[in-house]
Design an enzyme around this catalytic site. Structure first.
Site, PDB file in Angstrom:
ATOM      1  N   CYS A   1       0.832  -1.207   0.000  1.00 27.83           N
ATOM      2  CA  CYS A   1       0.000   0.000   0.000  1.00 27.83           C
ATOM      3  C   CYS A   1       0.870   1.263   0.000  1.00 27.83           C
ATOM      4  O   CYS A   1       1.567   1.506  -0.966  1.00 27.83           O
ATOM      5  CB  CYS A   1      -0.979  -0.039   1.161  1.00 27.83           C
ATOM      6  SG  CYS A   1      -2.041  -1.498   1.074  1.00 27.83           S
TER       7      CYS A   1
ATOM      8  N   HIS B   1      -3.585  -5.355   0.084  1.00 27.00           N
ATOM      9  CA  HIS B   1      -3.424  -5.939   1.417  1.00 27.00           C
ATOM     10  C   HIS B   1      -3.354  -7.457   1.360  1.00 27.00           C
ATOM     11  O   HIS B   1      -4.397  -8.124   1.303  1.00 27.00           O
ATOM     12  CB  HIS B   1      -4.596  -5.539   2.315  1.00 27.00           C
ATOM     13  CG  HIS B   1      -4.570  -4.112   2.751  1.00 27.00           C
ATOM     14  ND1 HIS B   1      -3.971  -3.697   3.920  1.00 27.00           N
ATOM     15  CD2 HIS B   1      -5.061  -2.991   2.162  1.00 27.00           C
ATOM     16  CE1 HIS B   1      -4.102  -2.381   4.043  1.00 27.00           C
ATOM     17  NE2 HIS B   1      -4.759  -1.937   2.995  1.00 27.00           N
TER      18      HIS B   1
ATOM     19  N   GLU C   1      -2.580  -9.347   3.847  1.00 27.91           N
ATOM     20  CA  GLU C   1      -3.068  -9.891   5.124  1.00 27.91           C
ATOM     21  C   GLU C   1      -4.589  -9.975   5.121  1.00 27.91           C
ATOM     22  O   GLU C   1      -5.185 -10.879   5.689  1.00 27.91           O
ATOM     23  CB  GLU C   1      -2.570  -9.040   6.294  1.00 27.91           C
ATOM     24  CG  GLU C   1      -3.408  -7.847   6.667  1.00 27.91           C
ATOM     25  CD  GLU C   1      -3.425  -6.741   5.632  1.00 27.91           C
ATOM     26  OE1 GLU C   1      -4.351  -5.914   5.657  1.00 27.91           O
ATOM     27  OE2 GLU C   1      -2.507  -6.691   4.792  1.00 27.91           O
TER      28      GLU C   1
END
Length: 382
Positions: free
Chosen positions: A260, A350, A352
């Site tokens: 990001c 992302h 995760e």
């Protein structure tokens, strides 16, 4: 449900009427939309949303309430919240309280009863813009709206913004490896989400989470096997210190992984520019193609800026040749970068991904590949 009137005013003069949701009062910020169908608690606690009013395109919000386990950071970060139909009753065995109550507790001013389809189409056509939510009076006159519009146009824009001092940790902390420790990673917190060090710890990585102001000497004191730079809010053009950190890491050939804002910082460290997207990518259903494998993955995004780099072929950097590794299939925006002869790569989304999807979790394994063979790009350009 609340019967207190509220209004949403955009800087181009469009007005939406509704009812107060969460705290009453006034808030002014950039207004954006998120297309996720689930995971509203993770959205609200994502530090990358600092400085933004978030409109949810999913019509029903608050159905599963709020719990204390799914916070991605220490608090809600959105400056305001816009929904269409808030849940009258929340229902989940994991819930502790209603979303409305938590928004009030966190002081987040919101509005419900808004035609979020019309709002989203407006923002897609005209771009993200500044806006305001106001609630509390029995009614809003034309003069009230004009005064609110004047405050909106006087408010700062997202371009040139810097929220790192607000969102970063004030003190370093360690997330221990799960099971046998394999590597040590210095994670620079630009607005990190809690699931990120957890995903690394699950792979045997001891994660030292460090403030955004950390010096390179302090990173060297940890003697990390790799350096990670997290997501975060604001304009990457203002992130001078993180950019200098990445350049020092690359100069020493320490394996680097950014996500990001960490991707945008990486791009700027390589000499590329960044630019503001018209309305950004926000949600958990964004299609991205990994150009190194051809695989398409559904991914979680939250970014309003992007790296300016050629999608095809290689490009020169002060650290050797680089290439774009991932692109968004909706608009061909750059979603990943890698150096060809140094152990460094990044993605704009992302991996995760709490609360999903999990298609991109393999990127943590690529990072492990870099730390296993720090002078190759094994697994990145295979």
């Amino acid at each position: 449900m609340s019967t207190v009137p509220a209004i949403l005013v955009l800087e181009d003069g469009r007005v939406f009427h509704g009812q107060s949701y969460g705290a009453t009062g006034e808030t002014i910020a950039e207004i954006v939309f998120s297309t996720g169908m689930t995971g509203y608690q993770e959205t609200l606690t994502d530090p990358s949303y600092a400085g933004q009013i978030v409109a949810m395109t999913a019509p029903h919000i608050g159905n599963t309430g709020v719990n204390d386990e799914d916070f991605e950071s220490r608090r809600f970060w959105v400056d305001g919240y816009v929904v269409r139909d808030p849940a009258r009753v929340f229902s989940s065995w994991r819930s502790d309280r209603s979303l409305d109550d938590e928004l009030k507790h966190q002081g987040v001013v919101g509005i419900s009863g808004v035609d979020t389809r019309a709002l989203t189409r407006h923002l897609r056509e005209r771009g993200s813009m500044r806006g305001a939510i106001a609630s509390g009076p029995d009614s809003f006159s034309a003069a009230d709206i004009d005064q609110l519009l004047a405050r909106i146009t006087a408010a700062p824009r997202m371009e040139g913004s810097d929220f790192l001092a607000d969102v970063t940790t004030t003190e370093a902390y360690v997330v221990p490896a799960v099971g046998e420790k394999r590597f040590t990673v210095a994670a620079i917190d630009l607005g990190i989400k809690g699931m990120t060090p957890r995903r690394m710890a699950e792979r045997g990585i001891e994660v030292h989470v460090l403030p955004a102001t950390t010096s390179y000497a302090q990173i060297q004191d940890i003697a990390p096997d790799g350096v990670f730079m997290s997501n975060g809010p604001g304009d990457p053009a203002t992130a001078d210190h993180p950019i200098a950190l990445v350049q020092a890491v690359l100069a020493d050939r320490i394996p680097y992984f950014g996500i990001c804002l960490g991707n945008q910082v990486f791009g700027r460290a390589l000499g590329r520019g960044t630019y503001k997207l018209v309305y950004g990518h926000r949600g958990i259903n964004q299609p991205v193609q990994d150009l190194t494998t051809g695989k398409v993955e559904v991914t979680a995004h939250n970014h309003g800026f992007a790296v300016d780099a050629p999608v095809e072929g290689m490009f020169d950097t002060p650290f050797g040749d680089a290439r774009v590794t991932h692109v968004c299939l909706n608009d061909q925006v750059v979603e990943g970068l890698a150096l060809l002869d140094r152990p460094a790569f990044s993605v704009q989304y992302h991996p995760e991904a709490a609360a999903g999807p999990h298609d991109a979790a393999y990127l943590f394994d690529r990072f492990i590949d870099l730390m296993s063979e720090p002078r190759t790009m094994t697994g990145v350009n295979a």
